[in-house]
Scaffold this motif. Structure first.
Motif, PDB file in Angstrom:
ATOM      1  N   GLN A 222       0.658  -1.493  -0.453  1.00 59.71           N
ATOM      2  CA  GLN A 222       0.040  -0.012  -0.154  1.00 59.71           C
ATOM      3  C   GLN A 222       1.005   1.111   0.263  1.00 59.71           C
ATOM      4  OE1 GLN A 222      -3.425  -0.696   3.006  1.00 59.71           O
ATOM      5  NE2 GLN A 222      -1.897  -1.448   3.900  1.00 59.71           N
ATOM      6  N   ASN A 320      -6.987   4.969  -5.997  1.00 60.96           N
ATOM      7  CA  ASN A 320      -7.467   4.898  -5.383  1.00 60.96           C
ATOM      8  C   ASN A 320      -7.383   6.594  -6.002  1.00 60.96           C
ATOM      9  OD1 ASN A 320      -9.191   3.349  -3.616  1.00 60.96           O
ATOM     10  ND2 ASN A 320      -7.430   2.867  -2.995  1.00 60.96           N
ATOM     11  N   ILE A 323     -10.927   9.050  -3.025  1.00 60.99           N
ATOM     12  CA  ILE A 323     -10.716   8.459  -1.748  1.00 60.99           C
ATOM     13  C   ILE A 323     -12.302   7.949  -0.797  1.00 60.99           C
ATOM     14  CG2 ILE A 323     -11.685  10.386  -0.232  1.00 60.99           C
ATOM     15  CD1 ILE A 323      -8.889   9.102   2.066  1.00 60.99           C
ATOM     16  N   PRO A 324     -11.966   6.622  -0.594  1.00 60.98           N
ATOM     17  CA  PRO A 324     -12.691   5.604  -0.779  1.00 60.98           C
ATOM     18  C   PRO A 324     -13.573   6.188   0.843  1.00 60.98           C
ATOM     19  CG  PRO A 324     -10.900   4.777   0.082  1.00 60.98           C
ATOM     20  CD  PRO A 324     -10.572   5.638  -0.787  1.00 60.98           C
ATOM     21  N   THR A 327     -12.874   2.405   5.434  1.00 58.76           N
ATOM     22  CA  THR A 327     -12.000   1.345   5.417  1.00 58.76           C
ATOM     23  C   THR A 327     -12.453   0.095   4.887  1.00 58.76           C
ATOM     24  OG1 THR A 327     -12.359   0.686   7.616  1.00 58.76           O
ATOM     25  CG2 THR A 327     -10.323   2.534   7.373  1.00 58.76           C
ATOM     26  N   TYR A 330     -12.394   0.931   1.077  1.00 59.66           N
ATOM     27  CA  TYR A 330     -11.187   0.586   0.647  1.00 59.66           C
ATOM     28  C   TYR A 330     -10.532  -0.602   1.011  1.00 59.66           C
ATOM     29  CZ  TYR A 330      -5.847   1.355   1.197  1.00 59.66           C
ATOM     30  OH  TYR A 330      -4.590   0.888   0.745  1.00 59.66           O
ATOM     31  N   ARG A 333     -11.961  -2.462  -2.576  1.00 61.16           N
ATOM     32  CA  ARG A 333     -10.944  -1.652  -3.637  1.00 61.16           C
ATOM     33  C   ARG A 333      -9.967  -2.018  -3.655  1.00 61.16           C
ATOM     34  NH1 ARG A 333     -11.960   4.705  -3.439  1.00 61.16           N
ATOM     35  NH2 ARG A 333     -13.740   5.107  -4.241  1.00 61.16           N
ATOM     36  N   LEU A 348      -3.151   5.408  -3.499  1.00 61.34           N
ATOM     37  CA  LEU A 348      -4.168   6.135  -2.699  1.00 61.34           C
ATOM     38  C   LEU A 348      -3.751   7.492  -3.407  1.00 61.34           C
ATOM     39  CD1 LEU A 348      -6.905   6.637  -1.296  1.00 61.34           C
ATOM     40  CD2 LEU A 348      -5.539   6.824   1.332  1.00 61.34           C
ATOM     41  N   ILE A 361      -6.791   3.658   7.978  1.00 61.07           N
ATOM     42  CA  ILE A 361      -6.577   2.783   7.079  1.00 61.07           C
ATOM     43  C   ILE A 361      -5.823   2.085   7.576  1.00 61.07           C
ATOM     44  CG2 ILE A 361      -6.184   1.989   4.520  1.00 61.07           C
ATOM     45  CD1 ILE A 361      -7.847   5.011   3.673  1.00 61.07           C
TER      46      ILE A 361
END
Ligand code: AMP
Length: 598
Positions: A222, A320, A323-324, A327, A330, A333, A348, A361
């Motif tokens: 990530q 992303n 932003i979602p 969480t 997220y 996704r 992200l 997150i």
């Protein structure tokens, strides 16, 4: 929660509002919207724990719009927000959602804007007022804001208002609104003082909390990249260019419109991209996924709903772009990559004000999210050359070049030039559409905001800032407040960041002198920005900002390092009440005493 498939109509919103949502491209309610809209529609008080990015603005704006009475002359809804930036944003959201409500007016009221203008705007009978506490108090005290008709009051980002020292003001305002009002309080965190306000001023509130899902995503690396809105596309393409193991990507956006628009922009830049959203027929969606599987497409720009359940092992990256909401969304996704035992990457793009979501997150996925290092122009050139070399080698491996050998040999003989010259010319022709070396003028300078600035600048940061000033990226501006006025650098940062909407990462060194001070900000601020920032007040004095000329302005240089401070965002313990007071108020206010509960 993020899997909810309710519709806005099913939540009880009227057609006039639902049609506006369709126009802005919202497909389904976000989790906080699904939870809050029915509660607020039925008149409940509400205590919502949710942060920016969850869709909380629409969660209160939509039901409160639905409850407006068409025949009232005075404001019916009052929203209190911590900063001028947020007040404007919330007001814009109301305006957007009320597109089909005839005669609807919303008015943002914040410090630093002319009172005369605000008094004139108040005469237009806005149904909804969105304001910062200081300015709302001013209007109440002047009698220019009649609160008798307030049926609903929203405290947005209550913990921020607490942090900025507004909480007494907020209570004072609560006490001046009708006791029978509906009240909603939204806060990312619920510290004790906020709970106390809720207990005192909310009636049997329903609590809504956007739960943070925990999960581990072991096969996914990530990363994040901090970026301001206007530079997003530029950053996205640079991220894509910088990724070594890129094969295919799914890029998440919030709206159907955004999925189409971003796809068009990527196609224009030479990417094999397609949109994937809820407006597309099922057969069409399946075709897009098939093309992504077989390599005809490399990028799919999708909304959450449309991307549900996609299983394409080729997807090396999930980006992303927006932003979602939470969480859970997220995790859902990013689960589109790292499939079938492969490694995946999730990136992200995050605005400075969404950095909190990033922390949430990290906690939820129990994994660090590392910053992306954007490639330099030289790195991109190297990468493109390497790709070109691979293409050449692949063509050679495929064979059957005999005919082309003959063509080259013919040119060599007839023109008397070498195969190397021919190859260079062919290379030039092959890259004309997408130059191997990006043109310097296409290579926009990106501000690279430090992810998190430590309290004190270290040597390297100071040097970087000096370089930025020297290169003209930051310039020094003069402010008409100085040590004699009792200002501190913190006051100035507070006013510029909280009231002026300047990102803290863009504020450089501040020097205090007796009757004035200087601050480093991005070079070349236009007249409009200067006058907006210049209108801000610190310690009851207007900043009157203008470019600073060292010789003409002061006659002496700032003391080396003496008063210079690299600012940091105000924190709880700083209680930067003074900065706020000075900047949100128009004039010193007489002392006020609490008048008891509403
Ligand atoms: P907020 O958390 O209120 O600051 O909203 C964050 C962003 O999400 C804003 O840009 C909204 O326009 C967008 N947004 C809110 N609700 C939805 C929705 N249901 N569908 C798509 N986008 C949304």
């Amino acid at each position: 929660m993020s899997e909810s498939t309710t519709t806005f109509s099913a939540l009880g919103l009227p057609e006039s509002i639902v049609s506006a949502l369709t126009e802005v491209g919202y497909e389904t309610p976000s989790p906080i919207q699904a939870a809050c809209i029915p509660l607020l529609l039925s008149g409940h008080d509400l205590l919502g724990q949710a942060q920016t990015g969850t869709g909380k603005t629409a969660a209160f704006a939509l039901p409160l719009l639905a409850r407006l009475k068409s025949d009232a002359a005075n404001p019916q809804v009052l929203v209190l927000a911590p900063t001028r930036e947020l007040a404007i944003q919330v007001a814009e959201a109301f305006q957007k959602y009320a597109h089909h409500l005839p005669g609807f007016h919303v008015l943002p009221l914040y410090g630093g804007q002319s009172m005369v203008v605000q008094l004139r705007q108040l005469k237009r009978q806005p149904q909804v007022i969105v304001g910062t506490p200081g300015r709302i108090m001013d209007h109440i005290e002047r009698g220019s804001l009649n609160l008798d008709g307030i049926a609903a009051l929203v405290l947005d980002e209550a913990d921020e208002m607490l942090r900025m020292g507004f909480i007494d003001d907020v209570e004072w305002i609560l006490q001046h609104t009708p006791a029978g009002r509906q009240t909603a309080l939204f806060s990312a965190t619920m510290p004790e003082p906020i709970r106390r306000v809720a207990q005192r001023y909310l009636r049997e509130p329903q609590e809504v909390k956007i739960r943070a899902a925990t999960s581990t995503v072991a096969t996914i690396r990530q990363r994040y990249c901090q970026v301001q809105g206007p530079m997003k596309l530029e950053v996205l393409t640079r991220v894509l260019e910088g990724e070594e193991d890129f094969e295919a990507a799914i890029i998440f956006v919030r709206t159907k419109t955004a999925s189409v628009e971003l796809t068009e922009k990527l196609e224009a830049r030479g990417y094999a991209a397609s949109a994937l959203n809820g407006d597309m027929q099922q057969a069409m969606r399946e075709r897009v996924i098939e093309q992504l599987k077989n390599g005809q497409l490399d990028i799919v720009v999708a909304t959450d709903v449309a991307a549900r359940g996609i299983d394409v092992p080729r997807i090396s990256h999930v980006i992303n772009y927006d932003i979602p909401y939470d969480t859970e969304a997220y995790v859902h996704r990013i689960g589109r990559t790292g499939r079938a035992g492969r490694q995946g990457t999730a990136i992200l793009l995050v605005a400075p004000r969404e950095m909190r979501m990033l922390k949430t997150i990290e906690r939820a996925t129990r994994q660090p999210i590392e910053p992306v290092v954007l490639p330099t122009r030289e790195m991109v050139t190297e990468r493109r050359i390497a790709q070109f070399r691979n293409q050449i080698m692949a063509a050679i491996r495929e064979g059957s070049l005999d005919f082309f050998f003959d063509v080259v040999r013919g040119i060599e003989t007839s023109e008397g030039i070498s195969a190397r010259e021919i190859a260079a010319a062919l290379t030039f022709l092959a890259q004309r559409e997408r130059p191997l070396q990006p043109e310097a003028r296409d290579w926009a300078e990106l501000p690279t905001p430090a992810p998190e600035r430590p309290a004190r600048a270290n040597r390297e940061q100071i040097l970087t800032r000096r370089r930025e000033v020297a290169s003209g990226r930051l310039a020094r501006y003069r402010l008409a407040v100085g040590r004699q006025d009792g200002v501190t650098p913190k006051d100035i940062v507070g006013a510029l960041a909280n009231e002026g909407g300047i990102d803290v990462s863009q504020i450089g060194q501040i020097h205090l002198f007796d009757v004035f001070s200087t601050v480093e900000l991005p070079a070349g601020l236009d007249g409009e920005t200067l006058s907006a920032l210049g209108g801000l007040r610190v310690r009851s004095k207007s900043l009157r900002m203008r470019p600073y000329h060292e010789d003409g302005d002061s006659g002496f240089r700032p003391p080396r390092g003496a008063e210079g401070t690299t600012p940091r965002p105000p924190r709880d313990s700083d209680a930067p009440k003074r900065a706020r007071r000075g900047s949100d108020d128009d004039a010193p206010r007489p002392r006020r005493w609490k008048t008891g509960s509403a």
